[in-house]
Design a protein around this motif. Structure first.
Motif, PDB file in Angstrom:
ATOM      1  N   ARG A   1       0.801  -1.211   0.000  1.00  0.00           N
ATOM      2  CA  ARG A   1       0.000   0.000   0.000  1.00  0.00           C
ATOM      3  C   ARG A   1       0.837   1.265   0.000  1.00  0.00           C
ATOM      4  O   ARG A   1       0.373   2.327   0.381  1.00  0.00           O
ATOM      5  CB  ARG A   1      -0.939  -0.008   1.199  1.00  0.00           C
ATOM      6  CG  ARG A   1      -1.906  -1.182   1.240  1.00  0.00           C
ATOM      7  CD  ARG A   1      -2.803  -1.103   2.428  1.00  0.00           C
ATOM      8  NE  ARG A   1      -3.667   0.071   2.373  1.00  0.00           N
ATOM      9  CZ  ARG A   1      -4.827   0.092   1.752  1.00  0.00           C
ATOM     10  NH1 ARG A   1      -5.259  -0.987   1.098  1.00  0.00           N
ATOM     11  NH2 ARG A   1      -5.573   1.177   1.756  1.00  0.00           N
TER      12      ARG A   1
ATOM     13  N   GLY B   1       2.453   4.595  -1.267  1.00  0.00           N
ATOM     14  CA  GLY B   1       2.050   5.585  -2.255  1.00  0.00           C
ATOM     15  C   GLY B   1       0.597   6.001  -2.075  1.00  0.00           C
ATOM     16  O   GLY B   1      -0.182   5.401  -1.333  1.00  0.00           O
ATOM     17  N   ARG B   2       0.224   7.075  -2.810  1.00  0.00           N
ATOM     18  CA  ARG B   2      -1.129   7.617  -2.720  1.00  0.00           C
ATOM     19  C   ARG B   2      -2.027   6.956  -3.751  1.00  0.00           C
ATOM     20  O   ARG B   2      -1.594   6.560  -4.825  1.00  0.00           O
ATOM     21  CB  ARG B   2      -1.105   9.119  -2.953  1.00  0.00           C
ATOM     22  CG  ARG B   2      -0.293   9.910  -1.935  1.00  0.00           C
ATOM     23  CD  ARG B   2      -0.351  11.371  -2.260  1.00  0.00           C
ATOM     24  NE  ARG B   2      -1.727  11.868  -2.256  1.00  0.00           N
ATOM     25  CZ  ARG B   2      -2.083  13.035  -2.761  1.00  0.00           C
ATOM     26  NH1 ARG B   2      -1.177  13.813  -3.318  1.00  0.00           N
ATOM     27  NH2 ARG B   2      -3.345  13.418  -2.720  1.00  0.00           N
ATOM     28  N   ARG B   3      -3.322   6.880  -3.419  1.00  0.00           N
ATOM     29  CA  ARG B   3      -4.374   6.357  -4.291  1.00  0.00           C
ATOM     30  C   ARG B   3      -4.059   4.940  -4.766  1.00  0.00           C
ATOM     31  O   ARG B   3      -4.272   4.603  -5.931  1.00  0.00           O
ATOM     32  CB  ARG B   3      -4.589   7.286  -5.486  1.00  0.00           C
ATOM     33  CG  ARG B   3      -4.901   8.734  -5.088  1.00  0.00           C
ATOM     34  CD  ARG B   3      -5.186   9.588  -6.296  1.00  0.00           C
ATOM     35  NE  ARG B   3      -5.408  10.975  -5.922  1.00  0.00           N
ATOM     36  CZ  ARG B   3      -4.472  11.920  -5.942  1.00  0.00           C
ATOM     37  NH1 ARG B   3      -3.253  11.597  -6.301  1.00  0.00           N
ATOM     38  NH2 ARG B   3      -4.756  13.155  -5.586  1.00  0.00           N
TER      39      ARG B   3
ATOM     40  N   CYS C   1      -4.866   0.993  -4.087  1.00  0.00           N
ATOM     41  CA  CYS C   1      -5.831   0.087  -3.472  1.00  0.00           C
ATOM     42  C   CYS C   1      -5.314  -1.347  -3.610  1.00  0.00           C
ATOM     43  O   CYS C   1      -4.784  -1.720  -4.662  1.00  0.00           O
ATOM     44  CB  CYS C   1      -7.199   0.204  -4.146  1.00  0.00           C
ATOM     45  SG  CYS C   1      -7.923   1.866  -3.997  1.00  0.00           S
TER      46      CYS C   1
ATOM     47  N   CYS D   1      -3.793   0.506  -8.553  1.00  0.00           N
ATOM     48  CA  CYS D   1      -4.294   1.867  -8.382  1.00  0.00           C
ATOM     49  C   CYS D   1      -5.796   1.843  -8.153  1.00  0.00           C
ATOM     50  O   CYS D   1      -6.516   0.963  -8.636  1.00  0.00           O
ATOM     51  CB  CYS D   1      -3.975   2.709  -9.615  1.00  0.00           C
ATOM     52  SG  CYS D   1      -2.203   2.991  -9.874  1.00  0.00           S
ATOM     53  N   CYS D   2      -6.264   2.838  -7.425  1.00  0.00           N
ATOM     54  CA  CYS D   2      -7.689   2.972  -7.197  1.00  0.00           C
ATOM     55  C   CYS D   2      -8.385   3.316  -8.513  1.00  0.00           C
ATOM     56  O   CYS D   2      -7.762   3.844  -9.437  1.00  0.00           O
ATOM     57  CB  CYS D   2      -7.950   4.065  -6.161  1.00  0.00           C
ATOM     58  SG  CYS D   2      -7.258   3.684  -4.526  1.00  0.00           S
TER      59      CYS D   2
ATOM     60  N   TRP E   1      -7.486   6.209 -11.448  1.00  0.00           N
ATOM     61  CA  TRP E   1      -6.117   6.696 -11.308  1.00  0.00           C
ATOM     62  C   TRP E   1      -5.155   5.677 -11.914  1.00  0.00           C
ATOM     63  O   TRP E   1      -5.461   4.485 -12.018  1.00  0.00           O
ATOM     64  CB  TRP E   1      -5.758   6.929  -9.835  1.00  0.00           C
ATOM     65  CG  TRP E   1      -6.606   7.972  -9.187  1.00  0.00           C
ATOM     66  CD1 TRP E   1      -7.761   7.782  -8.486  1.00  0.00           C
ATOM     67  CD2 TRP E   1      -6.372   9.376  -9.197  1.00  0.00           C
ATOM     68  NE1 TRP E   1      -8.265   8.971  -8.049  1.00  0.00           N
ATOM     69  CE2 TRP E   1      -7.433   9.974  -8.480  1.00  0.00           C
ATOM     70  CE3 TRP E   1      -5.385  10.188  -9.740  1.00  0.00           C
ATOM     71  CZ2 TRP E   1      -7.530  11.336  -8.297  1.00  0.00           C
ATOM     72  CZ3 TRP E   1      -5.472  11.551  -9.559  1.00  0.00           C
ATOM     73  CH2 TRP E   1      -6.531  12.118  -8.834  1.00  0.00           C
TER      74      TRP E   1
ATOM     75  N   ARG F   1      -0.581   5.039 -12.640  1.00  0.00           N
ATOM     76  CA  ARG F   1       0.781   5.481 -12.356  1.00  0.00           C
ATOM     77  C   ARG F   1       1.345   6.226 -13.561  1.00  0.00           C
ATOM     78  O   ARG F   1       1.113   5.849 -14.708  1.00  0.00           O
ATOM     79  CB  ARG F   1       1.667   4.293 -12.006  1.00  0.00           C
ATOM     80  CG  ARG F   1       1.330   3.650 -10.661  1.00  0.00           C
ATOM     81  CD  ARG F   1       2.289   2.509 -10.361  1.00  0.00           C
ATOM     82  NE  ARG F   1       2.094   1.986  -9.014  1.00  0.00           N
ATOM     83  CZ  ARG F   1       1.230   1.031  -8.704  1.00  0.00           C
ATOM     84  NH1 ARG F   1       0.491   0.490  -9.674  1.00  0.00           N
ATOM     85  NH2 ARG F   1       1.102   0.610  -7.461  1.00  0.00           N
TER      86      ARG F   1
ATOM     87  N   SER G   1       3.194   5.897  -6.306  1.00  0.00           N
ATOM     88  CA  SER G   1       1.896   6.554  -6.166  1.00  0.00           C
ATOM     89  C   SER G   1       1.157   6.559  -7.499  1.00  0.00           C
ATOM     90  O   SER G   1       1.763   6.533  -8.567  1.00  0.00           O
ATOM     91  CB  SER G   1       2.071   7.991  -5.664  1.00  0.00           C
ATOM     92  OG  SER G   1       2.718   8.000  -4.407  1.00  0.00           O
TER      93      SER G   1
ATOM     94  N   ASN H   1      -0.821   8.991  -9.330  1.00  0.00           N
ATOM     95  CA  ASN H   1      -1.148  10.414  -9.345  1.00  0.00           C
ATOM     96  C   ASN H   1      -1.672  10.894 -10.688  1.00  0.00           C
ATOM     97  O   ASN H   1      -1.925  12.092 -10.854  1.00  0.00           O
ATOM     98  CB  ASN H   1       0.097  11.243  -8.983  1.00  0.00           C
ATOM     99  CG  ASN H   1       0.517  11.028  -7.547  1.00  0.00           C
ATOM    100  OD1 ASN H   1      -0.316  10.803  -6.676  1.00  0.00           O
ATOM    101  ND2 ASN H   1       1.812  11.084  -7.285  1.00  0.00           N
TER     102      ASN H   1
END
Length: 271
Positions: free
Chosen positions: A25, A27-29, A31, A89-90, A93, A95, A102, A104
């Motif tokens: 998990r 990084g941002r966003r 899942c 990624c969610c 979103w 990479r 992340s 982003n």
């Protein structure tokens, strides 16, 4: 040696049973999807019996051959299925690069138009003059009062421009309208002049032309009568008289042109 093998086996067991969610998990966003498994290979220690032959004394004072069992630590390759959660990624979103941790970069299902860029899943960041989820709608700047035009506002694709009514023109800022300066007509110019002065000038030019014509007759008279009786300001030889006559003709032509020009101006003048 046995202690080292036991320590390694215990460490591998701890790593295999510990959850790796913290690593997946990062990084941002990001899942975590359904857990997956992977095959892990490691070396495992075990106790291996070794049968060693040796000679001994049997009853009757005879030599006998027999075996004895000794034990040593051995290692072998072990394969085990280990659970590993797959980090993805969610929704909406992605990479920017395959090595990024992340997610982003937003995903827009409808491509952004008119210079827009995808800033949030399914929504574009639009430049000035455009709006909508995909920047497909033109903004009517003339609908409000923020355009700043002095008289007329004309909406264009992604922008607008100002215009003026008849009798006005745009100033240097392309917003304010200023009245047009009417051009002076020829009749106005002739009326603002001095017709009396033009008449006096014409009379003077005509008198000068008449004097030059009379002088020319005097100069050319000797050529017609074959008698050298020239005016006082001309030489006695025929070449000088002829040169003087040509100069007088040039002056007459110039004065005639000036008179014609003045007559044209008087015709346009309504005095």
């Amino acid at each position: 040696m046995c202690r080292i093998g036991c320590l390694l086996s215990g460490l591998l067991f701890i790593l295999s049973t510990t959850s790796t969610d913290g690593f997946a998990r990062a990084g941002r966003r990001v899942c975590a999807a359904a857990p997956q498994s992977r095959v892990a290979t490691y070396a495992e220690s075990h106790v291996q019996p070794v049968y060693q032959p040796y000679l001994t004394t049997c009853p009757g004072h005879r030599l006998c051959s027999t075996y004895r069992t000794i034990y040593k630590v051995a290692y072998r390759q072990v394969y085990r299925q280990l659970p590993q959660p797959a980090a993805s990624c969610c929704p909406g979103w992605s990479r920017a690069t395959s090595h990024a941790l992340s997610c982003n970069r937003a995903l827009c299902w409808v491509p952004c138009q008119n210079g827009g860029s995808c800033a949030f899943p399914g929504r574009c960041a639009c430049p000035l003059g455009w709006t909508g989820r995909a920047c497909q709608t033109d903004v009517d700047e003339c609908a409000g009062q923020s355009h700043g035009c002095g008289q007329l506002c004309i909406n264009t694709a992604g922008s607008y421009r100002c215009a003026c009514r008849d009798g006005f023109s745009l100033a240097a800022d392309d917003r304010v309208c200023q009245p047009l300066v009417p051009a002076l007509e020829p009749e106005t110019i002739s009326q603002t002049g001095a017709p009396s002065e033009m008449k006096e000038e014409m009379k003077d030019l005509k008198s000068r032309v008449e004097a030059l014509e009379q002088k020319l007759q005097l100069v050319l008279a000797p050529f017609h009568n074959l008698m050298p009786s020239a005016p006082e300001d001309v030489g006695a030889d025929p070449i000088s008289r002829l040169s003087h006559s040509l100069q007088q003709l040039d002056r007459i032509d110039s004065l005639s042109e000036q008179i014609s020009f003045l007559e044209e101006r008087l015709e346009t003048c309504k005095c």
